[in-house]
Design an enzyme around this catalytic site. Structure first.
Site, PDB file in Angstrom:
ATOM      1  N   SER A 123      -7.118  35.342 -61.445  1.00 33.28           N
ATOM      2  CA  SER A 123      -5.703  35.374 -62.456  1.00 33.28           C
ATOM      3  C   SER A 123      -6.477  36.020 -63.783  1.00 33.28           C
ATOM      4  O   SER A 123      -7.745  35.935 -64.068  1.00 33.28           O
ATOM      5  CB  SER A 123      -5.341  33.867 -62.824  1.00 33.28           C
ATOM      6  N   TYR A 155      -7.306  24.551 -64.225  1.00 31.81           N
ATOM      7  CA  TYR A 155      -6.806  25.519 -63.352  1.00 31.81           C
ATOM      8  C   TYR A 155      -7.838  26.967 -63.606  1.00 31.81           C
ATOM      9  O   TYR A 155      -8.131  27.355 -62.475  1.00 31.81           O
ATOM     10  CB  TYR A 155      -5.361  25.751 -63.734  1.00 31.81           C
ATOM     11  N   LYS A 157     -10.388  29.116 -61.163  1.00 32.23           N
ATOM     12  CA  LYS A 157     -10.317  30.576 -60.653  1.00 32.23           C
ATOM     13  C   LYS A 157     -11.610  31.166 -61.037  1.00 32.23           C
ATOM     14  O   LYS A 157     -12.136  32.063 -60.380  1.00 32.23           O
ATOM     15  CB  LYS A 157      -9.182  31.382 -61.586  1.00 32.23           C
TER      16      LYS A 157
HETATM   17  P1  NAD Z   1       2.381  29.130 -54.801  1.00 34.73           P
HETATM   18  O1  NAD Z   1       2.396  27.589 -54.907  1.00 34.73           O
HETATM   19  O2  NAD Z   1       3.827  29.276 -54.503  1.00 34.73           O
HETATM   20  O3  NAD Z   1       1.661  29.489 -53.316  1.00 34.73           O
HETATM   21  C1  NAD Z   1       0.241  28.682 -52.980  1.00 34.73           C
HETATM   22  C2  NAD Z   1       0.379  28.300 -51.570  1.00 34.73           C
HETATM   23  O4  NAD Z   1      -0.746  27.406 -51.269  1.00 34.73           O
HETATM   24  C3  NAD Z   1       1.528  27.135 -51.332  1.00 34.73           C
HETATM   25  O5  NAD Z   1       2.298  27.677 -50.197  1.00 34.73           O
HETATM   26  C4  NAD Z   1       0.932  25.681 -51.171  1.00 34.73           C
HETATM   27  O6  NAD Z   1       1.616  25.055 -50.111  1.00 34.73           O
HETATM   28  C5  NAD Z   1      -0.422  26.445 -50.517  1.00 34.73           C
HETATM   29  N1  NAD Z   1      -1.623  25.528 -50.542  1.00 34.73           N
HETATM   30  C6  NAD Z   1      -1.960  24.909 -51.649  1.00 34.73           C
HETATM   31  N2  NAD Z   1      -3.358  24.154 -51.315  1.00 34.73           N
HETATM   32  C7  NAD Z   1      -3.371  24.232 -50.059  1.00 34.73           C
HETATM   33  C8  NAD Z   1      -3.987  23.806 -48.913  1.00 34.73           C
HETATM   34  N3  NAD Z   1      -5.339  22.869 -49.342  1.00 34.73           N
HETATM   35  N4  NAD Z   1      -3.967  24.100 -47.689  1.00 34.73           N
HETATM   36  C9  NAD Z   1      -2.910  24.900 -47.392  1.00 34.73           C
HETATM   37  N5  NAD Z   1      -2.234  25.426 -48.217  1.00 34.73           N
HETATM   38  C10 NAD Z   1      -2.225  25.197 -49.395  1.00 34.73           C
HETATM   39  O7  NAD Z   1       1.717  30.070 -55.704  1.00 34.73           O
HETATM   40  P2  NAD Z   1       1.740  31.723 -56.020  1.00 34.73           P
HETATM   41  O8  NAD Z   1       2.525  31.954 -57.203  1.00 34.73           O
HETATM   42  O9  NAD Z   1       2.241  32.076 -54.609  1.00 34.73           O
HETATM   43  O10 NAD Z   1       0.278  31.817 -56.066  1.00 34.73           O
HETATM   44  C11 NAD Z   1      -0.837  32.287 -55.221  1.00 34.73           C
HETATM   45  C12 NAD Z   1      -2.128  32.248 -55.393  1.00 34.73           C
HETATM   46  O11 NAD Z   1      -2.106  33.078 -56.611  1.00 34.73           O
HETATM   47  C13 NAD Z   1      -2.728  30.846 -56.175  1.00 34.73           C
HETATM   48  O12 NAD Z   1      -4.062  30.811 -55.898  1.00 34.73           O
HETATM   49  C14 NAD Z   1      -2.530  31.201 -57.766  1.00 34.73           C
HETATM   50  O13 NAD Z   1      -3.528  30.145 -58.318  1.00 34.73           O
HETATM   51  C15 NAD Z   1      -2.614  32.487 -57.932  1.00 34.73           C
HETATM   52  N6  NAD Z   1      -2.094  33.034 -59.070  1.00 34.73           N
HETATM   53  C16 NAD Z   1      -0.750  33.066 -59.207  1.00 34.73           C
HETATM   54  C17 NAD Z   1       0.028  33.330 -60.403  1.00 34.73           C
HETATM   55  C18 NAD Z   1       1.537  33.158 -60.657  1.00 34.73           C
HETATM   56  O14 NAD Z   1       1.548  33.551 -61.935  1.00 34.73           O
HETATM   57  N7  NAD Z   1       2.128  32.947 -59.589  1.00 34.73           N
HETATM   58  C19 NAD Z   1      -0.852  34.245 -61.401  1.00 34.73           C
HETATM   59  C20 NAD Z   1      -2.400  34.222 -61.076  1.00 34.73           C
HETATM   60  C21 NAD Z   1      -2.877  33.714 -60.005  1.00 34.73           C
HETATM   61  C1  UD1 Z   2       0.517  30.925 -67.473  1.00 39.55           C
HETATM   62  C2  UD1 Z   2      -0.888  30.339 -67.448  1.00 39.55           C
HETATM   63  C3  UD1 Z   2      -1.867  31.047 -66.610  1.00 39.55           C
HETATM   64  C4  UD1 Z   2      -1.357  31.171 -65.499  1.00 39.55           C
HETATM   65  C5  UD1 Z   2      -0.039  31.913 -65.327  1.00 39.55           C
HETATM   66  C6  UD1 Z   2       0.536  32.019 -64.101  1.00 39.55           C
HETATM   67  C7  UD1 Z   2      -0.816  28.790 -69.575  1.00 39.55           C
HETATM   68  C8  UD1 Z   2      -1.444  28.767 -71.124  1.00 39.55           C
HETATM   69  N1  UD1 Z   2      -1.349  30.064 -68.853  1.00 39.55           N
HETATM   70  O1  UD1 Z   2       0.501  32.103 -68.193  1.00 39.55           O
HETATM   71  O2  UD1 Z   2      -3.109  30.167 -66.838  1.00 39.55           O
HETATM   72  O3  UD1 Z   2      -2.321  32.048 -64.710  1.00 39.55           O
HETATM   73  O4  UD1 Z   2       0.932  31.219 -66.141  1.00 39.55           O
HETATM   74  O5  UD1 Z   2       0.886  30.918 -63.400  1.00 39.55           O
HETATM   75  O6  UD1 Z   2      -0.272  27.783 -69.099  1.00 39.55           O
HETATM   76  N2  UD1 Z   2       7.484  30.827 -72.356  1.00 39.55           N
HETATM   77  C9  UD1 Z   2       8.359  30.301 -73.218  1.00 39.55           C
HETATM   78  N3  UD1 Z   2       9.079  29.247 -72.899  1.00 39.55           N
HETATM   79  C10 UD1 Z   2       9.010  28.926 -71.251  1.00 39.55           C
HETATM   80  C11 UD1 Z   2       7.978  29.297 -70.647  1.00 39.55           C
HETATM   81  C12 UD1 Z   2       7.048  30.399 -71.196  1.00 39.55           C
HETATM   82  O7  UD1 Z   2       8.494  30.853 -74.447  1.00 39.55           O
HETATM   83  O8  UD1 Z   2       9.882  27.776 -71.342  1.00 39.55           O
HETATM   84  C13 UD1 Z   2       6.423  31.959 -72.791  1.00 39.55           C
HETATM   85  C14 UD1 Z   2       5.022  31.379 -72.935  1.00 39.55           C
HETATM   86  O9  UD1 Z   2       4.801  30.953 -74.373  1.00 39.55           O
HETATM   87  C15 UD1 Z   2       4.388  32.875 -72.796  1.00 39.55           C
HETATM   88  C16 UD1 Z   2       5.273  33.550 -71.711  1.00 39.55           C
HETATM   89  O10 UD1 Z   2       6.516  32.862 -71.903  1.00 39.55           O
HETATM   90  O11 UD1 Z   2       4.175  33.560 -73.877  1.00 39.55           O
HETATM   91  C17 UD1 Z   2       4.908  33.632 -70.342  1.00 39.55           C
HETATM   92  O12 UD1 Z   2       4.518  32.191 -70.020  1.00 39.55           O
HETATM   93  P1  UD1 Z   2       4.071  31.898 -68.582  1.00 39.55           P
HETATM   94  O13 UD1 Z   2       5.139  32.309 -67.758  1.00 39.55           O
HETATM   95  O14 UD1 Z   2       4.039  30.343 -68.643  1.00 39.55           O
HETATM   96  O15 UD1 Z   2       2.683  32.166 -68.276  1.00 39.55           O
HETATM   97  P2  UD1 Z   2       1.654  32.594 -69.117  1.00 39.55           P
HETATM   98  O16 UD1 Z   2       1.420  31.721 -70.140  1.00 39.55           O
HETATM   99  O17 UD1 Z   2       1.094  33.951 -69.501  1.00 39.55           O
END
Ligand code: NAD
Ligand code: UD1
Length: 338
Positions: free
Chosen positions: A124, A149, A153
């Site tokens: 991330s 969290y 990472k």
């Molecule tokens: P998500 O929660 O939809 O998917 C994660 C999946 O992992 C889920 O299906 C969950 O059931 C599974 N899981 C968790 N722990 C497990 C375990 N111990 N054994 C088996 N399955 C398990 O999340 P996502 O948005 O698809 O994110 C995927 C990855 O990307 C995550 O590692 C997340 O931290 C990372 N990531 C996501 C974002 C985002 O904004 N969505 C941003 C940066 C990084």
């Molecule tokens: C957040 C996490 C980041 C994580 C990412 C994906 C924090 C501080 N950071 O990023 O670690 O990798 O999600 O899961 O939580 N916002 C509003 N109102 C809302 C929700 C969000 O104004 O109800 C704004 C936030 O202030 C931000 C933007 O929208 O400026 C995006 O927010 P969000 O989707 O939560 O992502 P990040 O904060 O960038």
């Protein structure tokens, strides 16, 4: 190639499965449905007309994972399995460290025992911390994280990097995602958050569909053009295609490569709200509230390395992201639950 998606039933994993299957790869999914349901993979199969080998298992369970890997013999693993709610990680740090670190160690041990040498990891932008000014590029030193969290990472990146130093045949790609939003163009799969969404786009969509009264914008007094925070939003299908490129790159590479997956183009919270209302012709009532602790004014990527190394570049724009998020939300107001 045969690719094992750990946590593949989740938001990013399910979209990546569609892209991999579309490119002719075989897909194996291992998920414990902690934050997902098998319905997503059923829909992936319907969308692609291809089948997925689906295992319900905890990726921390070494005995199960080893058996699955011995049977399936994947060429590459994509490690999506993790807990990802920032606020929850502050309340439950031990659960976050246990789950996120243990899944990574288990996968590495099983790779060692089965001879699988390729792994792509979901990292991330949070690892850049507050020290690095945007645009963030991969050459910057990692920063300090503000929550467990983020630290998981950062630690998992280190673990994977160390493993690739020790085993010269290992190929590791650390993908640093910026802000994935949107859904598959069909509206059949998308993001299905449990409870009150923490992230912006699912919240906006739930306000638009009438599940929540109004959006609170966290802070309108930042030093940005309209006073709201800037982020690098990326369409989840662009992100999915980035994984296909990463997997193909992984097959011809040794060592660790860090790659940002973003567009390089920052947008504000108000840009999101205004574009969502315009392209979807819906109302998103909002108010400006106080800042959220831990938010940075601007976080966006330098996206050049992905283009240079992977030959991948995001193609979809903000209007596409808002249209596809809404298409998913309005067709599935309760997510995968009917
Ligand atoms: P998500 O929660 O939809 O998917 C994660 C999946 O992992 C889920 O299906 C969950 O059931 C599974 N899981 C968790 N722990 C497990 C375990 N111990 N054994 C088996 N399955 C398990 O999340 P996502 O948005 O698809 O994110 C995927 C990855 O990307 C995550 O590692 C997340 O931290 C990372 N990531 C996501 C974002 C985002 O904004 N969505 C941003 C940066 C990084
Ligand atoms: C957040 C996490 C980041 C994580 C990412 C994906 C924090 C501080 N950071 O990023 O670690 O990798 O999600 O899961 O939580 N916002 C509003 N109102 C809302 C929700 C969000 O104004 O109800 C704004 C936030 O202030 C931000 C933007 O929208 O400026 C995006 O927010 P969000 O989707 O939560 O992502 P990040 O904060 O960038």
């Amino acid at each position: 190639m045969k690719i094992l998606l750990a946590g593949g039933a989740g938001y990013i994993g399910s979209h990546t499965a569609v892209s991999l299957l579309g490119k002719g790869h075989e897909v194996v999914v291992v998920d414990n449905y902690d934050n997902s349901s098998p319905e997503s993979i059923k829909r992936v199969e319907q969308l692609t007309g291809k089948s997925v080998a689906l295992y319900e298992a905890d990726v921390k369970d070494k005995v199960r994972v080893l058996k699955i890997m011995q049977k399936e013999q994947p060429d590459c693993i994509i490690h999506f399995a993790g807990l990802k709610a920032v606020g929850e990680s502050v309340q439950q740090p031990i659960r976050y460290y246990r789950n996120n670190i243990d899944t990574t160690l288990t996968l590495l041990e099983c790779m060692e025992q089965t001879g699988c040498k390729e792994i792509v990891f979901s990292s991330s932008a949070t690892v850049y911390g507050s020290e690095n000014p945007s645009p963030c590029h991969e050459g910057m030193p990692k920063g300090s994280c503000t929550n467990p969290y983020g630290w998981t990472k950062s630690m998992m990146e280190q673990i994977l990097q160390d493993a690739s130093v020790a085993d010269k045949e290992l190929s590791v790609v650390l993908l640093r995602y910026f802000n994935p939003i949107g859904a598959h163009e069909s509206g059949r799969i998308g993001e299905d958050p449990q409870g009150i969404p923490n992230n912006l786009m699912p919240y906006v969509s739930q306000v638009a569909v009438g599940k929540r009264e109004k959006l609170t914008i966290f802070g309108g007094d930042y030093d940005t053009p309209d006073g709201t925070c800037l982020r690098d939003y990326i369409h989840v299908m662009d992100l999915a295609e980035g994984h296909v490129s990463a997997v193909e790159f992984c097959a011809h590479h040794h060592g660790t490569e860090i790659i940002n997956l973003g567009t390089g183009q920052p947008y504000s919270v108000l840009d999101i709200v205004n574009t969502f209302q315009k392209v979807n012709d819906v109302k998103v009532p909002y108010e400006i509230g106080p800042r959220r602790a831990g938010d940075l004014p601007a976080v966006y990527s330098d996206a050049h390395k992905a283009e240079r190394v992977l030959g991948w570049k995001a193609k979809r724009n903000l209007a596409d992201m808002c249209r596809d998020s809404w298409n998913w939300q309005k067709n599935n107001p309760n997510g995968y639950k009917r």
